[in-house]
Design a protein around this motif. Structure first.
Motif: not given
Length: 327
Positions: A247-250, A256-265, A267-279
Motif C-alpha cells: 500500500r505504501k508503494l501504491q 506522483r500523479q497528484g492523487i491522495d487516496l485518503s482524501t477521495l470518496t 466515487a472519486e476513486r473510481r475515476t482515477t488509476m487506483a480503480d485499475r490497481q489491486f494492492v
C-alpha cells in the motif's frame, strides 16, 4: 491459444545502467514463465507513457525485444500489448509477427490496437490522423494481416493500404492468434468480434459490467458466440507479503500523479488509476481480482507490476495468488 494469466513489462527504469536493462527483462520473463504465466508482453511504444514516467525514460522497441526473449525462454507466449497499427505497414507487421513465431517455436501472439500516443507520432514523424481515421486504418490492416497469417495471399485496395498477392513465408502455423487491446465499445469491440481470438479490455475495473454487456452486443451483431472470444483485463498489481509495504508503494505511485487516496470518496476513486490497481498481500490481491474483475465474466488477466515486478520473488507471489483464479 489460451492466455489466462499474462505478464506485461511496461517499465525499464529499474536498473542503474543500460547494460543491466535487458538482463533484467530476461530475468522477469523467465520468472513469469516459472511462475506459470501463459504470456509475456512488452509495450509497443518509443517513449514511456505519462502515467508511468517521463517520455525520455527507457523504452525498448517491441519486436526486437520479443525476438531476443524468444531465445531466452521455452514455453511462455510472447506479444506486444499492443502493437500500434500506425507504426508499421500491415503486410510488414504480418511478416514480423510470423518471423517471431518461427523464432520462438510457435509462441507468438499478434497483439494490436489502433494507436493513441500522439507525442510519439509527432516526434517520430508518423501520421496520427483523427480517431476515426486510426480505426479505419486498423480495420483495413486486419483485412490484410488476418489472411496473411493464415497462409492466404491477399490483394487489397483500401483508403489507407494496398497489397497485391502478398506472400508471407515462412509460417510455422495457420492459426497464429490475434489479440485486440482497448476499451472502445463501438470500434475496438466490433473489430474484436470480427477478427480476434482474444480481447484485452483496458478500462477502470468499475466499468467492466458495461464493457462486457457492450462486447456481447458487438458479438451478436457479428453473429459470433461471445464464448469463442477469450477476454482478459489489464490489471496494475502491487503484491507483497507485507500488505502495508504494498500500500505504501501504491501511495508513492499515486502521489506522483497528484492523487491522495485518503482524501477521495469511493466515487472519486473510481475515476482515477487506483480503480485499475489491486494492492496488498497475495490473499488480498486475489480477493480483489475475483470480486472486481472475474466475477463480471472476464476469463483472464494480464497484469503489470510497475512498482516491484523486477524484485526477486514478486512474480512467484503473483503467480501463486492469481493462477488458481483463472486456471
Amino acid at each position: 491459444m489460451s492466455i489466462r494469466l499474462g505478464y506485461q513489462m511496461p517499465n525499464f527504469s529499474n536498473t542503474s545502467s543500460v547494460r543491466e536493462l535487458f538482463p533484467t527483462v530476461i530475468a522477469q520473463t523467465r520468472a513469469a514463465e516459472a511462475a506459470g504465466f501463459d504470456a509475456a508482453f512488452v509495450m509497443d511504444h518509443f517513449y514511456q507513457l505519462p502515467l508511468i514516467g517521463a517520455p525520455d525514460e527507457p523504452m525498448l522497441e517491441a519486436y526486437s525485444a520479443l525476438s531476443a526473449l524468444a531465445t531466452a525462454t521455452e514455453r511462455i507466449q510472447l506479444s506486444a500489448l499492443v502493437t500500434g497499427n500506425t507504426y508499421r505497414n500491415p503486410a510488414l507487421l504480418a511478416k514480423t509477427v510470423s518471423t517471431l513465431d518461427v523464432v520462438s517455436g510457435g509462441r507468438a501472439v499478434l497483439g494490436i490496437g489502433a494507436g493513441w500516443f500522439e507525442l510519439e507520432h509527432q516526434q517520430y514523424g508518423f501520421e496520427f490522423g483523427t480517431f476515426t481515421e486510426r480505426f479505419e486504418r486498423l480495420d483495413e490492416a486486419l483485412q490484410i494481416i488476418s489472411p496473411m497469417l493464415r497462409g492466404e495471399r491477399p490483394t487489397f485496395e483500401g483508403k489507407w493500404y494496398r497489397t497485391e498477392h502478398a506472400i508471407n513465408e515462412p509460417r510455422l502455423r495457420d492459426d497464429l492468434p490475434i489479440l485486440l487491446g482497448g476499451g472502445g465499445e463501438k470500434k475496438t469491440f466490433r473489430l474484436a468480434a470480427q477478427f480476434a481470438d482474444h480481447l484485452n479490455i483496458i478500462c477502470n475495473a468499475s466499468e467492466l459490467p458495461a464493457k462486457v454487456e457492450a462486447l456481447h452486443q458487438r458479438c451478436a451483431e457479428a453473429d459470433r458466440d461471445p464464448a469463442t472470444l477469450d477476454t482478459s483485463f489489464l490489471a496494475f498489481v502491487i503484491v507483497d507479503t507485507d500488505g502495508d509495504r504494498a500500500r505504501k508503494l501504491q501511495a508513492d505511485i499515486l502521489a506522483r500523479q497528484g492523487i491522495d487516496l485518503s482524501t477521495l470518496t469511493d466515487a472519486e476513486r473510481r475515476t482515477t488509476m487506483a480503480d485499475r490497481q489491486f494492492v496488498g498481500t497475495p490473499d488480498e490481491v486475489a480477493d480483489q481480482i475475483q470480486t472486481r474483475v472475474l466475477d463480471h465474466g472476464i476469463t483472464g488477466l494480464i497484469v503489470n507490476m510497475v512498482a516491484n515486478g523486477h524484485e526477486p520473488g514478486a512474480l512467484d507471489l503473483a503467480g501463486q495468488a492469481l493462477k488458481p483464479l483463472v486456471s
